[in-house]
Design an enzyme around this catalytic site. Structure first.
Site, PDB file in Angstrom:
ATOM      1  N   ASP A   1       0.850  -1.188   0.000  1.00 61.08           N
ATOM      2  CA  ASP A   1       0.000   0.000   0.000  1.00 61.08           C
ATOM      3  C   ASP A   1       0.889   1.243   0.000  1.00 61.08           C
ATOM      4  OD1 ASP A   1      -1.747   2.209   1.155  1.00 61.08           O
ATOM      5  OD2 ASP A   1      -3.193   0.571   1.094  1.00 61.08           O
TER       6      ASP A   1
ATOM      7  N   ASN B   1     -13.166  -3.079   2.321  1.00 63.68           N
ATOM      8  CA  ASN B   1     -14.070  -1.944   2.450  1.00 63.68           C
ATOM      9  C   ASN B   1     -15.040  -1.969   1.273  1.00 63.68           C
ATOM     10  OD1 ASN B   1     -12.559  -0.966   4.691  1.00 63.68           O
ATOM     11  ND2 ASN B   1     -11.101  -0.060   3.288  1.00 63.68           N
TER      12      ASN B   1
ATOM     13  N   GLN C   1     -14.367   2.478   0.975  1.00 66.01           N
ATOM     14  CA  GLN C   1     -13.749   2.068  -0.286  1.00 66.01           C
ATOM     15  C   GLN C   1     -13.432   3.305  -1.115  1.00 66.01           C
ATOM     16  OE1 GLN C   1     -16.089  -0.696  -2.628  1.00 66.01           O
ATOM     17  NE2 GLN C   1     -14.401  -1.086  -4.049  1.00 66.01           N
TER      18      GLN C   1
ATOM     19  N   VAL D   1     -11.037   2.971  -3.985  1.00 69.86           N
ATOM     20  CA  VAL D   1     -10.774   2.480  -5.342  1.00 69.86           C
ATOM     21  C   VAL D   1     -11.814   1.404  -5.612  1.00 69.86           C
ATOM     22  CG1 VAL D   1      -9.135   1.348  -6.890  1.00 69.86           C
ATOM     23  CG2 VAL D   1      -8.304   2.985  -5.177  1.00 69.86           C
TER      24      VAL D   1
ATOM     25  N   HIS E   1     -10.660  -5.241  -3.473  1.00 71.05           N
ATOM     26  CA  HIS E   1      -9.324  -5.433  -2.909  1.00 71.05           C
ATOM     27  C   HIS E   1      -9.429  -5.727  -1.422  1.00 71.05           C
ATOM     28  CE1 HIS E   1     -10.126  -1.098  -2.534  1.00 71.05           C
ATOM     29  NE2 HIS E   1      -9.295  -1.077  -1.504  1.00 71.05           N
TER      30      HIS E   1
ATOM     31  N   HIS F   1      -7.104  -5.661   2.173  1.00 75.17           N
ATOM     32  CA  HIS F   1      -5.923  -5.162   2.872  1.00 75.17           C
ATOM     33  C   HIS F   1      -5.430  -6.251   3.814  1.00 75.17           C
ATOM     34  CE1 HIS F   1      -6.717  -0.805   1.950  1.00 75.17           C
ATOM     35  NE2 HIS F   1      -7.944  -1.291   1.796  1.00 75.17           N
TER      36      HIS F   1
END
Length: 114
Positions: A30, A87, A94, A96, A100, A102
């Site tokens: 990240d 998220n 969220q 993006v 995804h 994390h």
């Protein structure tokens, strides 16, 4: 999805610090880490949110979690513990809109988060 940042990372149009890649997923550090270990694990297939998963994506989600486990061991955070976060949409944090997860670890993570 050329306007999607994560699709651009998958296509190698945008640089990222890749820590894992196979035919289904890519994982990278990240750019704004919230823990000593903070990786993003994304499917190469563009899926906007977890709500957009189709039945045929079940194996993909299992694979993502297996990759998270592997990365946790490789990063040395498996024994002490870690967190996997997804998220969903604006109120869920969220930013993006490409599915995804994390992977966070390397410090004591507080609850509740954020």
């Amino acid at each position: 999805m050329s306007e999607c940042l994560f699709c651009q990372i998958v296509a190698k149009e945008v640089d990222s610090d890749i820590v894992y890649e196979d035919e289904k997923v890519i994982a990278f550090k990240d750019i704004n880490p919230q823990a000593p270990v903070h990786y993003l694990i994304i499917p190469k297939k563009h899926i906007e949110t977890i709500l957009d998963l189709a039945e045929e994506d079940q194996e993909l989600i299992g694979h993502i979690h297996q990759v998270a486990n592997q990365l946790a061991f490789e990063a040395g955070i498996a024994d002490d513990g870690f967190r996997i976060v997804n998220n969903c949409k604006d109120a869920g944090g969220q930013t993006v809109f490409h599915l995804h997860f994390h992977l966070l670890g390397g410090r004591n993570l507080q609850w509740p988060p954020g």
